[in-house]
Design an enzyme around this catalytic site. Structure first.
Site, mmCIF file in Angstrom:
data_model
loop_
_atom_site.group_PDB
_atom_site.id
_atom_site.type_symbol
_atom_site.label_atom_id
_atom_site.label_comp_id
_atom_site.label_asym_id
_atom_site.label_seq_id
_atom_site.Cartn_x
_atom_site.Cartn_y
_atom_site.Cartn_z
ATOM 1 N N GLU A 181 -8.224 -68.424 99.143
ATOM 2 C CA GLU A 181 -7.364 -69.483 98.605
ATOM 3 C C GLU A 181 -7.704 -70.849 99.203
ATOM 4 O O GLU A 181 -7.178 -71.870 98.777
ATOM 5 C CB GLU A 181 -5.887 -69.140 98.828
ATOM 6 C CG GLU A 181 -5.424 -69.060 100.282
ATOM 7 C CD GLU A 181 -5.688 -67.695 100.953
ATOM 8 O OE1 GLU A 181 -6.730 -67.070 100.667
ATOM 9 O OE2 GLU A 181 -4.846 -67.291 101.783
ATOM 10 N N CYS A 286 -20.594 -65.383 109.429
ATOM 11 C CA CYS A 286 -20.396 -64.085 110.083
ATOM 12 C C CYS A 286 -21.653 -63.667 110.829
ATOM 13 O O CYS A 286 -21.616 -62.784 111.660
ATOM 14 C CB CYS A 286 -20.045 -63.040 109.062
ATOM 15 S SG CYS A 286 -21.320 -62.866 107.828
#
Ligand code: NAD
Length: 502
Positions: A181, A286
């Site tokens: 979001e 990541c």
């Protein structure tokens, strides 16, 4: 919140943009300026039901389409992504903060997964054995799972969804994407381009939202498989909740990636590689390197080189061509990272380069953190234990390669690890003994190409299969073995015993 003047994103359901049922909205912020730029609906269960209904309705025709026809639609989608790459990179940069060049690179890595998926007619080929018994043949099929869902993180709003849906669609599934979001606009662009490429309505759907939408996905009986990428606590929750509700789940979590530097490494090359791997995308990858493990005599000269280069990193908004590093995603993320730097100092690490007061003229409200370098960090400190997800590199000094490997193997995260050396012996020892999913030798961010699979071990991945590559094909399909016999009239019928086919 002023919902009248700013754009409100729609959902993408059944092949078109539709207004959400929910009345809850979130803010999308430009991290370089701190300004709210648009609003995003936070979907409810009714919205998720609509998306599932559309995906279910589209499934029979899509799964029945020849794989080559599905592949050809993906080929057109690939071309459209390539054509619009620069515009999309600017959109990613605006909502995420990373530099436009970095955003473009990440879209390219996503496009490579589409290219992999266009080979699906070959990838879905099964095995065939004739005469496994007398006049009995066997073959295997891989069939789609059905309606699949992807839940993705903020840090790669184009690439991570593309780790999932091109392979899922190519295999004959329909798909619901629940993007982050924080930077959801890119998912709408991809939906539009899939539509332009000729994808039938309802095959790909986008539902925006937060936990409410995610829970509706996890509980929905008609969603058969869920792919997730995000932080470790949420990954664990997704894996456990999804599995409890009968779904196949792959849930990729957080990371703490180590780069080990041997005394024989080319230190100029290594330092430059580590600066990009530690500070690129403000450390919000990541596969970012966050721990530098300096072995023996490597420590002093390496620290000096890293410090000198870290001080010269050009920090600025992502749309400025000279910027090497943009802001972090939110004000809360910046405050959290600053707090961890404070803790590193309090716990006794040596703060060599302090990024707590970055100066970015004209962007005083932006969420910037400067490149930060610690030396003499230890495994007990918060800056070592926690995933900082910001531009902070911590040097841990050890005496030997064995100590470096033991440190990595004791860490709860196990996404990526790299070794810098000129020794083939050290390299082989490292790649054999390190218990981590992705290994680089003189490669700081060893993200596998699309035709290999991406995934970590331990707390960096919950589930059995990694994403894309052949693991992706296995994840989005179910195996079936078929055994056939075509007896001539008058052949003896099988008896009551378990058939042995002899
Ligand atoms: P996040 O876990 O906060 O969010 C990921 C997704 O989960 C989002 O779509 C979000 O809306 C949803 N979500 C958030 N809280 C939820 C809750 N309580 N219940 C259900 N759903 C929830 O992660 P993020 O901050 O967006 O992304 C950064 C994290 O992702 C880092 O930990 C990073 O290491 C990880 N990451 C991992 C990989 C990998 O391949 N292993 C790749 C990219 C990012």
């Amino acid at each position: 919140m002023d919902l009248t003047t700013l754009e409100r994103l729609p959902l993408w359901i059944g092949g078109r943009a539709v207004a959400a049922h929910t009345t809850r909205y979130g803010e999308i912020t430009n991290p370089a300026t701190g300004e709210v730029i648009r609003h995003v609906p936070l979907a409810d269960a009714v919205d998720v039901d609509s998306a599932v209904d559309a995906a279910k309705a589209a499934l029979p025709a899509w799964r029945a389409a020849p794989a080559l026809r599905r592949a050809r639609i993906l080929m057109r989608f690939r071309d459209l992504m390539q054509t619009h790459k620069s515009d999309m990179a600017r959109l990613v940069s605006q909502e995420h903060g990373k530099t436009a060049a970095d955003a473009e690179g990440s879209i390219t890595r996503g496009i490579e997964v589409i290219e992999f998926a266009t080979g699906i007619p070959h990838l879905l080929k099964g095995d065939f054995s004739d005469n496994v018994g007398t006049e009995v043949d066997s073959f295997s099929l891989r069939q789609p799972m059905g309606v699949c869902a992807g839940i993705t993180p903020f840090n790669f709003p184009a690439m991570v969804p593309m780790w999932m849906f091109p392979v899922a669609l190519a295999c004959g599934n329909t798909f619901i994407l629940k993007p982050s979001e924080r930077d959801p606009s890119m998912s709408m662009r991809m939906a539009e381009l899939l539509d332009e490429a000729g994808l039938p309505d309802g095959v790909f759907n986008v539902v925006h939202g937060d936990k409410e939408a995610v829970d509706a996905i996890l509980l929905h009986p008609d969603i058969k498989a869920v792919s997730f990428v995000g932080s470790t606590p949420i990954a664990k929750y997704i894996y456990e909740t999804g599995a409890r509700h009968g779904k196949r789940v792959q849930a990729l979590g957080g990371a703490k990636n180590h780069a080990v530097v041997m005394p024989d490494a080319d230190l100029a090359f290594t330092a430059e590689a580590l600066i990009g791997a530690g500070y690129g995308s403000a450390g919000e990858r990541c596969m970012a390197v966050s721990v530098v493990v300096a072995v023996g005599d490597a420590a002093e000269p390496l620290c000096a080189r890293l410090a000198e280069r870290a001080r010269r990193v050009a920090v600025g908004p992502g749309d400025r061509p000279e910027s090497e590093m943009g802001p972090v995603i939110t004000c809360a993320a910046r405050d959290r990272i600053m707090g961890l730097i404070d803790r590193g100092v309090a716990e006794g690490a040596t703060l060599v380069v302090d990024g707590r007061k970055p100066v970015v003229p004209g962007h005083e409200q932006g969420f910037f953190v400067g490149p930060t370098l610690f030396d003499h960090a230890t495994a007990q400190m918060a800056i070592y234990r926690e995933e900082i997800f910001g531009p902070v590199l911590a040097i841990v000094r050890v005496d030997s390669l064995e100590a470096a490997i033991a440190l990595i193997n004791a860490n709860p995260y196990a996404n990526g690890a790299a070794l810098f050396t000129r020794s083939g012996f050290a390299s082989r020892r490292f790649q054999q003994d390190v218990e981590v999913g992705m290994i680089g030798i003189n490669v700081p961010i060893p993200v596998p190409m699309a035709f290999y699979s991406f995934g970590g071990w331990r707390n960096s991945l919950f589930g059995d299969l990694h994403v894309h590559g052949m693991d992706g094909v296995r994840f989005y399909t179910r195996g079936k073995a078929v055994t056939t016999r075509w007896p001539d009239d008058g052949s003896a019928a099988p008896g009551f015993h378990l058939p042995t086919l002899g």
